[in-house]
Design a protein around this motif. Structure first.
Motif, short mmCIF file in Angstrom:
data_model
loop_
_atom_site.label_atom_id
_atom_site.label_comp_id
_atom_site.label_asym_id
_atom_site.label_seq_id
_atom_site.Cartn_x
_atom_site.Cartn_y
_atom_site.Cartn_z
N LEU A 483 0.84 -1.21 0.00
CA LEU A 483 0.00 0.00 0.00
C LEU A 483 0.87 1.25 0.00
CD1 LEU A 483 -2.85 -0.94 2.54
CD2 LEU A 483 -3.13 -0.52 0.08
N LYS A 484 1.97 1.18 0.74
CA LYS A 484 2.89 2.32 0.77
C LYS A 484 3.48 2.55 -0.63
CE LYS A 484 5.71 3.60 4.15
NZ LYS A 484 6.57 3.62 5.37
N THR A 485 3.84 1.46 -1.27
CA THR A 485 4.43 1.58 -2.60
C THR A 485 3.42 2.16 -3.60
OG1 THR A 485 5.74 -0.36 -2.06
CG2 THR A 485 5.66 0.28 -4.38
N ARG A 486 2.17 1.73 -3.47
CA ARG A 486 1.15 2.23 -4.41
C ARG A 486 0.79 3.70 -4.14
NH1 ARG A 486 -3.30 -2.60 -5.22
NH2 ARG A 486 -1.82 -4.24 -5.81
N ARG A 487 0.92 4.11 -2.90
CA ARG A 487 0.77 5.52 -2.52
C ARG A 487 -0.64 6.08 -2.68
NH1 ARG A 487 5.00 8.72 -5.67
NH2 ARG A 487 5.17 6.94 -7.07
N MET A 488 -1.63 5.22 -2.86
CA MET A 488 -2.99 5.75 -2.99
C MET A 488 -3.68 5.87 -1.62
SD MET A 488 -3.43 6.57 -6.04
CE MET A 488 -5.20 6.92 -6.03
N PHE A 489 -3.20 5.10 -0.66
CA PHE A 489 -3.78 5.16 0.68
C PHE A 489 -2.66 5.21 1.72
CE2 PHE A 489 -7.09 3.09 -1.82
CZ PHE A 489 -8.21 3.78 -1.42
N ALA A 490 -2.88 5.95 2.77
CA ALA A 490 -1.96 5.89 3.90
C ALA A 490 -2.72 5.29 5.07
CB ALA A 490 -1.45 7.28 4.25
N VAL A 491 -2.29 4.12 5.48
CA VAL A 491 -2.85 3.49 6.67
C VAL A 491 -1.68 3.07 7.55
CG1 VAL A 491 -4.94 2.61 5.57
CG2 VAL A 491 -2.85 1.23 5.55
N ASP A 492 -1.98 2.68 8.74
CA ASP A 492 -0.91 2.23 9.62
C ASP A 492 -1.18 0.76 9.96
OD1 ASP A 492 1.39 2.37 11.09
OD2 ASP A 492 0.70 4.00 12.38
N PHE A 493 -0.20 0.15 10.60
CA PHE A 493 -0.48 -1.16 11.19
C PHE A 493 -0.11 -1.08 12.65
CE2 PHE A 493 3.66 -2.99 12.09
CZ PHE A 493 4.52 -2.27 11.27
N ALA A 494 -0.69 -1.97 13.43
CA ALA A 494 -0.41 -1.96 14.87
C ALA A 494 -0.52 -3.38 15.39
CB ALA A 494 -1.40 -1.06 15.59
N PRO A 495 0.34 -3.71 16.34
CA PRO A 495 0.19 -5.00 17.02
C PRO A 495 -1.00 -4.89 17.98
CG PRO A 495 2.02 -3.76 17.96
CD PRO A 495 1.46 -2.92 16.87
N LEU A 496 -1.92 -5.82 17.89
CA LEU A 496 -3.11 -5.74 18.77
C LEU A 496 -2.86 -6.50 20.07
CD1 LEU A 496 -6.26 -5.76 16.49
CD2 LEU A 496 -4.73 -3.93 17.16
N PRO A 497 -3.64 -6.15 21.08
CA PRO A 497 -3.43 -6.80 22.39
C PRO A 497 -3.73 -8.30 22.34
CG PRO A 497 -5.27 -5.21 22.46
CD PRO A 497 -4.65 -5.08 21.13
#
Lengths: 538, 538
Positions: A483-497
């Motif tokens: 997704l970062k490479t495509r650059r159309m969306f910026a989202v994050d990821f997170a480790p969940l509890p």
């Protein structure tokens, strides 16, 4: 008397007393330069609205660093606007464009043009909000916004007060410091050593303890370091599966700390809108516990606080009990789209802020905190950030804030339905209950069959093996990178509890378009399939 | 799943999912609203340049409060710009106008149009400078400005680092916290209680002490409260008659603290440009003492730091020795006319900032502080204030900063000459040596004859009786109030050290016009004569 210095270094001694910052009247320069900059601003906004625009200019920071270097010239041609305008263009060409509406990475989004107008005004007025004589309207705007927010949160029994802070972390930190100074009278003069002596004299455990949930923002940890308490003074309380602090666990932890002599509880932090899941701690229960254990109750509502404006009772009720808190942090720069930074700390009892006052004969000419906002805080100079929120309030009204929040809730709800319609491709992560604005999900290997969606909408990912958690986290990372490479969306990821691994986390902003949110889900599904195919072939 | 809340309160439940913050494309709204706001900005600047414009709209805050009230509407008509534009007009009509050049009250002044352009850009980009992925150019601008400043201050032996902070007080506070964490390894986890235990184990006095001059900014006191040290941990060292810390007094105080067991010195704060007189502590001497006593040396160069750019050796030499400091605060928003806030904390050794890092899986995806500026500080979200300074650097160049500072020094020097030309009307207060940008003076009763001006330009006011100090302070207060009522000049007054009473304090800004400065002196003389006449008649 004359300034008779010898030239040094490059030998350029000013031949006249004219500052190069004012070679022409500012009005002339402003009339020439600012419309050109405004045109670039408008171009940035308009290009963000094009459906094909990249949200992020660079897929990777190393590539960005290789391509861009910023000059720090020794000398520059005078009265030449080119370098400035080139620099502004460079900023716009290489910045994340939040006006795309596809920046879903963080808890803030694009401001509205009202926010830009407010920043323009603040910059032109350039008044320091530390004393009212320097910034009459900005200080009054701060006072009024504090009044309005205190009313909304039910701070009406005593004379309440508050102020803007340069961010939620600063506001939380000031809350911890204010609590320490009010609970322990020796804190201000003698510091924590005096506090410790007092506690020993009272036969209480000498370490002041701060209680907060395991899902709280890390600024509570930083506040503990800042105030000289240290990380060990922060007790993290367990949460339920939806990310809410468990009041029974809190009560047990408080009792255990006292009985074991580990320390003396002084503050409970409730989170209204956690960073990852968007959960709201149960305020009435926490308030009752805080009262019973004689603790200061702070609510970190940096993110979720504006839910108080919601016209949907299920949601506005999430802030019920706020009136029993001692202090509240709320950041209009997050959910209400005010430009960064705009953050308030509110206190139920105005007098508690007197602990932060110091005399300074060269600055304060009265002891009236209303005329000397810097007396309420540990800082001094302050940008008049409240003006931004006041102009939003004038433009959208209190009810408008509610409709805005509700629009976001509708979007989030619709998006969850959409994700649920793809149970063979997307695994939905745990959700806040009731659903807030963050949605965590990750690609699912088709062979895994239908994702394990439980009745209340949460995955039963806890039952996954460690190896499976690793596999799904790896797929998540792959999707994130692509997704970062495509650059159309910026989202994050997170480790969940609970050790269920990494998930894509998106933040639904009330002004995001539903089509874009759906497109993102489709891309996550598509990239996920690609990943699993590659894995099988490898 | 649907958001099925019942209506509550006023019953306005959003009928559509549209946020009222986006009823039309932002580009349309921006194109309509922002040029109108910019016109008001230009009007504000132009009106400030009119010679007859008031600098302050109100002579008294009570009158202002009576006349102005700010609304917080519940509902507002949608898509109607009138209320917003009225509000912006209200701000401009009732704000101090720094563009008059007659705002000489504080250590900041009007920005240049470049600063307004920078704020416009920051607002439109609205990127959080906590991680570089969210704010590539803003983060890079911060990195470059830090590099440039570190080089100027001689932080070149080790890998240096730094970051913007929301003000000089915040920067000073972070310096104190960073020093504590680096000097006392237990500070971070165990807080000051751990520090105390360590000191006791090492048979040292358990209270960490901070040394600073009696003329330092009050943020050092606030930093001590904030960090849990308490005010008692701040040892104020005597200054000479020109407001410089006396190195011998410092050395004696350090030794006395250790020998008496009062505490363990850990930090020395040097002030480069004091708030009242504009004095510079002697850095090489303080650095040598800091090294000998194993103390962190912090330089609060919030105000005076830009002297380092001066082309006049006598002045740039005031920062000689800065390379031996551990940390430096500098605020380009003061002397360099960058809009509020723009403040940097620099550290000689980049690694010292690691003490402020905390992991946050939802935010940081690497441990590289260059990509995660929030790891360097106790805060989290950050406005990209460095962009403003970078655009100034691009526009004016390093040498331009020097010419700017020098222009101010020339003005100050000329103004002192002018005041000296009125020895029967104006008493000149103590001056920094060499003269900086603050000038303290007060009206003199003609009967007193020629004012007691000593060779180095300082009054021998110390010889005044207590009654005479009171009389002159009362005259100063009268002049201050009358100047406020006239509203043509904004100046402050301050009680000066050594009990010599209150003086008018003006700050010479490099872009102030000499004619205005002279006119102010004339008015002080005139109002003073009026006052003494009234006194005689009473």
């Amino acid at each position: 008397m004359t300034v008779n210095g010898s030239a040094h270094g490059n030998g350029h001694v000013a031949s006249s007393s004219r500052s190069p910052l004012q070679l022409e009247p500012s009005s002339t320069e402003a009339a020439r330069v600012l419309p050109q900059v405004l045109e670039l601003v408008q171009g940035f906004i308009a290009s963000g609205e094009e459906p094909e625009s990249y949200v992020a200019p660079w897929g990777s920071i190393p590539n960005f660093r290789k391509a861009i270097s910023l000059s720090l010239p020794d000398t520059v041609p005078q009265n030449n606007d080119d370098a400035l305008l080139e620099a502004v263009k460079l900023v716009f060409d290489n910045s994340v464009n939040p006006w795309t509406g596809r920046f879903l990475d963080k808890l803030y989004a694009a401001p509205t043009p009202v926010g830009i107008a407010a920043d323009l005004v603040l910059s032109a007025v350039n008044a320091n909000a530390h004393v009212m004589s320097a910034s009459p309207v900005l200080s009054l705007a701060e006072e009024r916004c504090v009044e309005g927010l205190c009313e909304v949160f039910g701070f009406t029994e005593k004379k309440a007060d508050g102020l803007t802070m340069p961010g939620g972390s600063s506001a939380n930190t000031l809350a911890v410091q204010t609590a320490l100074a009010n609970i322990f009278p020796r804190f201000r003069a003698q510091g924590l050593l005096g506090v410790m002596q007092q506690l020993i004299e009272e036969k209480r455990a000498p370490r002041p303890l701060l209680f907060t949930s395991s899902q709280c923002h890390y600024s509570l940890d930083k506040a503990a370091i800042s105030a000289g308490l240290g990380l060990d003074s922060v007790i993290k309380v367990d949460c339920d599966a939806t990310g809410r602090m468990d009041p029974n666990a809190l009560d047990a932890a408080l009792t255990a700390a006292k009985e074991s002599g580990a320390g003396t509880p002084f503050l409970i932090n409730a989170t209204s809108g956690t960073t990852v899941l968007g959960s709201f701690d149960p305020l009435p229960e926490l308030a009752a516990i805080a009262r019973r254990h004689h603790c200061w109750l702070h609510i970190d509502a940096s993110w979720g606080g504006p839910i108080v404006f919601s016209h949907i009772a299920t949601y506005s009720d999430l802030m019920k009990g706020s009136s029993m808190a001692d202090s509240i942090t709320i950041n209009p720069h997050k959910l209400l789209n005010v430009p960064l930074q705009c953050s308030f700390l509110l206190v139920r009892d105005a007098d508690t802020l007197s602990a932060n006052s110091l005399d300074a004969g060269y600055l304060f000419h009265s002891s009236d905190r209303r005329e000397n906002a810097a007396m309420k805080t540990m800082g001094c100079g302050r940008r008049g950030d409240a003006l931004k929120f006041w102009l939003y309030w004038v433009r959208y009204g209190k009810h408008g804030f509610g409709h805005h929040v509700d629009a976001g809730l509708h979007l989030a709800s619709e998006l969850v339905d959409y994700i649920r319609s793809k149970p063979d491709q997307i695994e939905l992560g745990p959700l806040a209950d009731p659903l807030f604005l963050q949605i965590c999900f990750r690609p699912l290997q088709p062979a895994n069959g239908v994702s394990d969606v439980s009745q209340n909408g949460n995955v039963v990912a806890k039952q996954l093996s460690g190896a499976e958690v690793k596999r799904r986290s790896a797929a998540t990372q792959f999707v994130y990178q692509e997704l970062k490479t495509r650059r159309m969306f910026a989202v994050d990821f997170a480790p969940l509890p609970n050790g269920i691994g990494d998930y894509i986390r998106l933040v639904v902003h009330p002004r995001t378009r539903m089509e874009d949110l759906k497109m993102l889900v489709d891309q996550v599904a598509e990239i996920g399939q690609l990943y699993w195919q590659q894995q099988q072939q490898a």
